[in-house]
Scaffold this motif. Structure first.
Motif, PDB file in Angstrom:
ATOM      1  N   ASN A   1       0.828  -1.199   0.000  1.00  0.00           N
ATOM      2  CA  ASN A   1       0.000   0.000   0.000  1.00  0.00           C
ATOM      3  C   ASN A   1       0.869   1.258   0.000  1.00  0.00           C
ATOM      4  O   ASN A   1       1.446   1.635   1.028  1.00  0.00           O
ATOM      5  CB  ASN A   1      -0.914  -0.020   1.233  1.00  0.00           C
ATOM      6  CG  ASN A   1      -1.876   1.142   1.276  1.00  0.00           C
ATOM      7  OD1 ASN A   1      -1.972   1.930   0.341  1.00  0.00           O
ATOM      8  ND2 ASN A   1      -2.591   1.251   2.382  1.00  0.00           N
TER       9      ASN A   1
ATOM     10  N   ARG B   1      -0.754   2.307  -5.404  1.00  0.00           N
ATOM     11  CA  ARG B   1      -1.901   3.023  -4.845  1.00  0.00           C
ATOM     12  C   ARG B   1      -3.188   2.366  -5.329  1.00  0.00           C
ATOM     13  O   ARG B   1      -3.334   2.042  -6.501  1.00  0.00           O
ATOM     14  CB  ARG B   1      -1.841   4.502  -5.230  1.00  0.00           C
ATOM     15  CG  ARG B   1      -0.736   5.223  -4.492  1.00  0.00           C
ATOM     16  CD  ARG B   1      -0.713   6.718  -4.689  1.00  0.00           C
ATOM     17  NE  ARG B   1       0.078   7.323  -3.617  1.00  0.00           N
ATOM     18  CZ  ARG B   1       1.420   7.353  -3.610  1.00  0.00           C
ATOM     19  NH1 ARG B   1       2.094   6.845  -4.636  1.00  0.00           N
ATOM     20  NH2 ARG B   1       2.062   7.890  -2.581  1.00  0.00           N
ATOM     21  N   ARG B   2      -4.099   2.192  -4.398  1.00  0.00           N
ATOM     22  CA  ARG B   2      -5.339   1.477  -4.705  1.00  0.00           C
ATOM     23  C   ARG B   2      -6.079   2.109  -5.875  1.00  0.00           C
ATOM     24  O   ARG B   2      -6.582   1.406  -6.753  1.00  0.00           O
ATOM     25  CB  ARG B   2      -6.235   1.434  -3.461  1.00  0.00           C
ATOM     26  CG  ARG B   2      -7.565   0.696  -3.676  1.00  0.00           C
ATOM     27  CD  ARG B   2      -8.300   0.521  -2.369  1.00  0.00           C
ATOM     28  NE  ARG B   2      -8.607   1.777  -1.715  1.00  0.00           N
ATOM     29  CZ  ARG B   2      -9.706   2.496  -1.966  1.00  0.00           C
ATOM     30  NH1 ARG B   2     -10.595   2.065  -2.876  1.00  0.00           N
ATOM     31  NH2 ARG B   2      -9.930   3.618  -1.319  1.00  0.00           N
ATOM     32  N   GLU B   3      -6.159   3.432  -5.901  1.00  0.00           N
ATOM     33  CA  GLU B   3      -6.894   4.098  -6.975  1.00  0.00           C
ATOM     34  C   GLU B   3      -6.271   3.799  -8.345  1.00  0.00           C
ATOM     35  O   GLU B   3      -6.995   3.609  -9.329  1.00  0.00           O
ATOM     36  CB  GLU B   3      -6.939   5.607  -6.738  1.00  0.00           C
ATOM     37  CG  GLU B   3      -7.808   6.028  -5.578  1.00  0.00           C
ATOM     38  CD  GLU B   3      -7.104   5.885  -4.226  1.00  0.00           C
ATOM     39  OE1 GLU B   3      -5.931   5.454  -4.204  1.00  0.00           O
ATOM     40  OE2 GLU B   3      -7.744   6.194  -3.205  1.00  0.00           O
TER      41      GLU B   3
ATOM     42  N   ALA C   1       6.756   6.116  -3.566  1.00  0.00           N
ATOM     43  CA  ALA C   1       6.150   4.870  -4.039  1.00  0.00           C
ATOM     44  C   ALA C   1       7.153   3.726  -3.966  1.00  0.00           C
ATOM     45  O   ALA C   1       6.934   2.668  -4.550  1.00  0.00           O
ATOM     46  CB  ALA C   1       5.644   5.029  -5.465  1.00  0.00           C
TER      47      ALA C   1
ATOM     48  N   ASP D   1      -0.018   4.266  -0.080  1.00  0.00           N
ATOM     49  CA  ASP D   1      -0.594   5.361   0.696  1.00  0.00           C
ATOM     50  C   ASP D   1      -0.334   5.232   2.189  1.00  0.00           C
ATOM     51  O   ASP D   1      -0.780   6.082   2.966  1.00  0.00           O
ATOM     52  CB  ASP D   1      -2.108   5.431   0.453  1.00  0.00           C
ATOM     53  CG  ASP D   1      -2.438   5.886  -0.947  1.00  0.00           C
ATOM     54  OD1 ASP D   1      -1.714   6.753  -1.474  1.00  0.00           O
ATOM     55  OD2 ASP D   1      -3.414   5.369  -1.524  1.00  0.00           O
ATOM     56  N   ALA D   2       0.377   4.186   2.595  1.00  0.00           N
ATOM     57  CA  ALA D   2       0.622   3.979   4.027  1.00  0.00           C
ATOM     58  C   ALA D   2       2.086   3.661   4.323  1.00  0.00           C
ATOM     59  O   ALA D   2       2.392   3.063   5.353  1.00  0.00           O
ATOM     60  CB  ALA D   2      -0.275   2.856   4.551  1.00  0.00           C
TER      61      ALA D   2
END
Length: 233
Positions: free
Chosen positions: A127, A165-167, A151, A129-130
């Motif tokens: 992930n 990233r999930r998106e 990233a 974002d984390a």
């Protein structure tokens, strides 16, 4: 992770159906062997010779009926077209592999290609974002600051690898006709535990807490790993 996957299999397929499974990067075969024991026909596609040997060793001690349900192929998941026709599998797993790819799209396209209509794609990705969570929880403040907006990260075995990233993954899978229907967090509460941390005598409360956190907002959004489940249109 296993509970999440079983939940998705139960939701998508008739009870008792024997699935054609492709496990890309099966490692030591945890999921591949578990699914074969459940009666499914499993193909493991592994590019690391050492991992392939370890999986062959693990498979060799299984009963004959399970060994007959597992096929192992040396190869790269980005080149599924060399080995399989379109729509060859009902279930495709790619767990903990995408972070070693320079960029995700070729692998995702190769996985979607071999997935049958209505088939399930199970991805486990780091992930992006984390990435500040683990160094922050460990008190590594410079590391946490460096992670914001990054990233890439250094994993537990010292390799510099990539996160997603999930998106972005969701958008790519939408474009490939395999939209994400469900997603979970994995290692939400336990990611900062040291590798040599003792296993609790009663593991069930830990697993239950992780399972609940992985399904609940906002906790799942800061999980170390994301489990994304796409379904082929």
């Amino acid at each position: 992770m296993a509970r999440q996957l079983d939940e998705q299999i139960t939701a998508r397929f008739a009870v008792g159906r024997r699935l054609r499974v492709l496990d890309v990067g099966p490692g030591q075969g945890t999921q591949a062997l578990r699914l074969a024991r459940a009666g499914h026909q499993v193909t493991g596609l592994e590019s690391d010779p050492a991992m392939l040997d370890a999986l062959r060793t693990a498979l060799a001690v299984e009963p004959e009926g399970i060994r007959e349900r597992v096929s192992l192929i040396a190869g790269d998941g980005r080149e599924t077209g060399r080995h399989f026709g379109p729509g060859s599998f009902d279930l495709v797993l790619c767990h903990g592999v995408l972070m070693y790819m320079p960029e995700p799209d070729p692998m995702l396209a190769a996985l979607a290609r071999v997935l049958a209509p209505g088939g399930l794609l199970s991805l486990l990705v780091r992930n992006a974002d984390a990435l500040a969570m683990r160094p922050g929880l460990l008190g590594d403040w410079p590391g946490a600051l460096d992670a914001f907006g990054s990233a890439t990260y250094t994993n537990r075995i010292g390799l510099d690898v990539r996160a997603d990233r999930r998106e972005a993954v969701t958008a790519t899978l939408n474009g490939l006709g395999t939209p994400v229907h469900t997603w979970y967090g994995v290692r939400v509460l336990t990611d900062a535990a040291p590798n040599d941390a003792p296993v609790p005598a009663d593991l069930e409360p830990l697993l239950a807490a992780e399972e609940q956190a992985g399904r609940t907002d906002p906790y799942r959004a800061v999980a170390a790993l994301l489990h994304l489940c796409g379904v082929r249109a």
